[in-house]
Motif scaffolding. Structure first.
Motif, short mmCIF file in Angstrom:
data_model
loop_
_atom_site.label_atom_id
_atom_site.label_comp_id
_atom_site.label_asym_id
_atom_site.label_seq_id
_atom_site.Cartn_x
_atom_site.Cartn_y
_atom_site.Cartn_z
N GLU A 173 -7.94 1.44 -7.89
CA GLU A 173 -6.85 0.91 -7.08
C GLU A 173 -6.97 1.30 -5.61
O GLU A 173 -6.69 0.51 -4.71
CB GLU A 173 -5.54 1.44 -7.66
N SER A 174 -7.41 2.54 -5.38
CA SER A 174 -7.49 3.04 -3.99
C SER A 174 -8.48 2.22 -3.17
O SER A 174 -8.19 1.87 -2.01
CB SER A 174 -7.90 4.50 -4.00
N ARG A 205 2.53 1.79 -3.36
CA ARG A 205 1.60 2.28 -4.38
C ARG A 205 1.26 3.75 -4.17
O ARG A 205 1.08 4.50 -5.13
CB ARG A 205 0.34 1.44 -4.38
N ILE A 206 1.14 4.13 -2.91
CA ILE A 206 0.87 5.55 -2.65
C ILE A 206 2.06 6.39 -3.09
O ILE A 206 1.91 7.44 -3.71
CB ILE A 206 0.55 5.77 -1.15
N ALA A 207 3.26 5.89 -2.81
CA ALA A 207 4.48 6.62 -3.20
C ALA A 207 4.61 6.74 -4.70
O ALA A 207 5.04 7.76 -5.23
CB ALA A 207 5.70 5.94 -2.61
N GLU A 208 4.22 5.69 -5.39
CA GLU A 208 4.43 5.68 -6.84
C GLU A 208 3.21 6.15 -7.62
O GLU A 208 3.26 6.27 -8.83
CB GLU A 208 4.82 4.27 -7.29
N ARG A 209 2.10 6.32 -6.90
CA ARG A 209 0.84 6.65 -7.56
C ARG A 209 0.60 5.70 -8.73
O ARG A 209 0.35 6.11 -9.86
CB ARG A 209 0.85 8.10 -8.07
N MET A 255 -6.98 -1.42 -2.68
CA MET A 255 -5.91 -1.50 -1.68
C MET A 255 -6.45 -1.32 -0.27
O MET A 255 -6.00 -1.95 0.68
CB MET A 255 -4.82 -0.47 -1.97
N MET A 286 0.83 -1.20 0.00
CA MET A 286 0.00 0.00 0.00
C MET A 286 0.87 1.26 0.00
O MET A 286 0.65 2.20 -0.78
CB MET A 286 -0.90 0.00 1.23
N PHE A 287 1.89 1.27 0.87
CA PHE A 287 2.77 2.44 0.94
C PHE A 287 3.51 2.67 -0.40
O PHE A 287 3.64 3.79 -0.86
CB PHE A 287 3.79 2.29 2.07
#
Lengths: 502, 165
Positions: free
Chosen positions: A386-387, A219-223, A390, A216-217
């Motif tokens: 995706e949001s 994916r958030i970092a990479e958008r 996840m 999750m982290f």
């Protein structure tokens, strides 16, 4: 034979059959989604397995395992995005086939090859695991110590990133597992007077954090936004029987490659798929067309990656030594379910072992049926934002971390492991050795201390046993190989420079 | 990841190696605590015998990784691309939301905390369809609560205001 029938009887219940089908379907769905793999899939169902009977719980786990390895091929073929690393080689020929309008046939080849690869690996498991378990009955703690160290070094060596970082990750996992009660004397260690820590750091919450939360982290970092519209209709077409002519040797070879590599610690389905694909590219009669939409490429990759599923369970079931994070999670869950893998399992609960074999066969058949009927439907999972996806994964995974012991500390461990996992992934430290280190640490420590008691404190006595000596030699060779390679390269560079000068 | 955004001025590998170096040094020092001298029958191989071996290995490996990252700072970009400040802020926000969620589970119960978290996390991800997010949060959290609490009979933390959740 009676034991085999007893095993069959155990799985022929509607609950187990339903668990096989649902588990496999969920596995395919997880496999379809890029980034989520077998480990995340298994951690998602952990809380459910806690309330199930033994066999349905095992059926769900094995179903997810088989389904997720296959599921990655669907997106690899249809949108050229492998859902899992294992399916990366499938995309090389699957997508060109889809691009020229043969997606249905490509899926047919992939699904059939996956089924055959999976069934072949069950056969390997059925033949090899009892033999290995019987052989390992001669093992003392000294052999187990050497075996544990060997497995850990293998995993650290083949993990992505540098070997040093892999080894450090493995050592950290081993150290984390020492927190709590000393298994030999019973003293507390590294608890810093915390009662909650006296029970140790549980594996499942750590895995939830290291894999699901860190994903999750990341994916958030990479958008990372893989939401894809699949506009064209995708069907399923069985390859004609005549098309198999001339491809059976390739199929058998790929199954053998997958089964052999799967049994080695740390390698896994992605490695076997690429090795098998390279072999097909070298030796297939149709090698000139491989990479341009040739079914041989799909057969090689898919049969090899699915052939890993059964053989990876050989050391897990026979010795209690997991080969990768997936089998490590499964090992932990099997223990929660009252099944302790190892040689004793083959003596005391052979019916359970047979039941596991039959479940794997059923999961492979279910995988084929699900692939044949619902490949198109599974691509719809990609349309879920995706949001939301996840969030759903994280909530259910955290529930799994909590559900094992109902302990608030486990949620803290999962959270901390999530942050550690994120930092490790961003800095090129592999996570797999850490997980395997956590699993193997108690076994290695017990074996080492028992061995030292047996040998009256002499380390030299470890080398007097042939199996141990062989394992230590191979381990040392693996450890020293990068150094030897560097020296050879340096010598070659030096020679080249001298040649140029003369 | 956007390459134009400013990057953190730290080498991640070195930072991790420094942390593991410091942590293993501290833990190794801790193994000499008199509390561990109680195992008389262990013949020098008491509770910290094995961890000490591991900590020495960790120390050596941390030093080697640190040396490697200092002498060879360029690492494959795909694996270790430096984190942009903006991305780091999003990750921090998600970490705070997750930490708060885990704390709130014990304060306001699983169901209410999960509804709140299932609403907040998609927003942190950048999802802005409020009605969809709110519906998802309410339905998903309630469904998981119902399945575990009512069907599987797994006792989940409850709020102080309601009997059932």
């Amino acid at each position: 034979m009676d034991v085999a029938l007893l095993g069959l009887e155990q799985i022929l219940t509607w609950q187990t059959m339903l668990a096989v089908v649902l588990g496999t379907a969920l596995g395919v769905a997880v496999g379809v989604l890029p980034g989520l793999g077998s480990v995340v899939g298994i951690t998602m169902v952990l809380p459910f397995t806690l309330t199930m009977g033994q066999m349905p719980a095992v059926a769900v786990l094995l179903g997810i395992y088989c389904g997720s390895v296959y599921g990655g091929s669907i997106t690899a073929i249809i949108i050229n995005t492998p859902g899992t690393p294992q399916a990366a080689a499938t995309a090389l020929d699957g997508y060109p086939m889809a691009a020229r309008g043969e997606a249905d046939l490509a899926l047919g080849w992939a699904t059939t090859a996956s089924l055959i690869g999976g069934l072949f690996s069950v056969l390997v498991l059925m033949l090899a695991a009892p033999q290995l378990a019987a052989f390992s009955l001669n093992f003392t703690s000294v052999e187990y110590f050497a075996l544990g160290v060997f497995a850990l070094i293998c995993i650290a060596q083949v993990s992505q990133g540098s070997m040093l970082r892999g080894l450090l990750s493995g050592a950290m996992g081993m150290f984390v597992a020492t927190v709590g009660v000393d298994p030999v004397i019973g003293d507390m260690r590294f608890t810093f007077d915390s009662f909650a820590l006296s029970a140790g750091i549980s594996l499942i919450p750590a895995i939830v954090g290291l894999f699901a939360l860190s994903e999750m982290f990341v994916r958030i970092a990479e958008r990372y936004t893989p939401t894809v519209k699949v506009d064209f209709k995708v069907g399923f077409k069985m390859p004609p029987r005549s098309a198999w002519r001339g491809r059976l040797v390739l199929l058998l070879k790929s199954c053998l490659i997958g089964s052999f590599i799967g049994a080695l610690p740390g390698t896994g389905a992605a490695t076997s798929a690429f090795i098998s694909y390279s072999e097909a590219k070298r030796s297939s009669p149709n090698r000139a067309r491989i990479g341009k939409g040739e079914p041989d490429g799909i057969i090689a990759a898919e049969s090899a990656n699915n052939a890993v599923t059964g053989s990876a369970l050989v050391p897990t079931l026979a010795l209690g030594i997991p080969g990768d994070p997936v089998t490590a999670v499964m090992l932990g869950t099997l223990i929660v379910q009252g099944i302790t893998p190892g040689p004793r399992l083959f003596i005391e609960h052979l019916d359970v072992v047979y039941a596991i074999f039959f479940i794997l066969i059923a999961a492979n058949v279910a995988m084929f049926a699900i692939g044949a009927v619902g490949a198109q439907a599974f691509t719809r999972v990609l349309r879920v934002p995706e949001s939301l996806l996840m969030t759903a994964v994280v909530v259910i995974a955290l529930l799994g971390a909590y559900g094992v012991r109902g302990n608030s500390l486990d949620l803290v461990i999962a959270f901390a492991a999530g942050i550690v996992g994120f930092v490790m992934r961003r800095t090129g430290f592999p996570i797999a050795p850490m997980v395997i280190g956590m699993v193997l640490s108690p076994m290695i420590e017990n074996a080492l201390r028992q061995s030292l008691m047996l040998t009256r404190g002499s380390f030299w006595a470890f080398f007097e046993r042939p199996i141990t000596l062989a394992l230590f030699v191979v381990t040392a060779a693996i450890l020293l190989w990068p150094l030897v390679r560097w020296l050879l390269r340096a010598a070659k560079t030096h020679n080249d420079a001298q040649d140029r000068r003369t | 990841m956007a390459s134009k955004t400013p990057r953190l001025p730290v080498n991640g590998t070195s930072l991790v190696a420094c942390v593991t170096l410091a942590a293993s040094t501290f833990m190794l020092w801790h193994t000499f605590d008199p509390a561990y001298d109680t195992a008389f029958a262990s013949a020098g191989r008491g509770p910290v015998f094995f961890p000490r071996i591991l900590l020495v290995i960790m120390l050596m490996l941390s030093a080697a990784v640190l040396a490697q990252s200092v002498t060879r700072p360029r690492v494959p970009e795909t694996e270790t691309a430096a984190l942009a400040w903006r991305a780091l802020l999003s990750v921090l926000l998600a970490a705070v939301a997750t930490g708060l969620y885990l704390y709130l589970i014990y304060v306001i119960g699983y169901l209410l905390a999960s509804i709140a978290f299932s609403f907040v996390l998609p927003v942190v991800f950048g999802y802005r369809r409020w009605v969809v997010t709110a519906t998802f949060a309410a339905v998903y959290a309630t469904a998981t609560w119902y399945v575990f609490e009512m069907i599987f009979r797994i006792v989940l933390p409850k709020s102080p205001w309601f009997i059932y959740f």
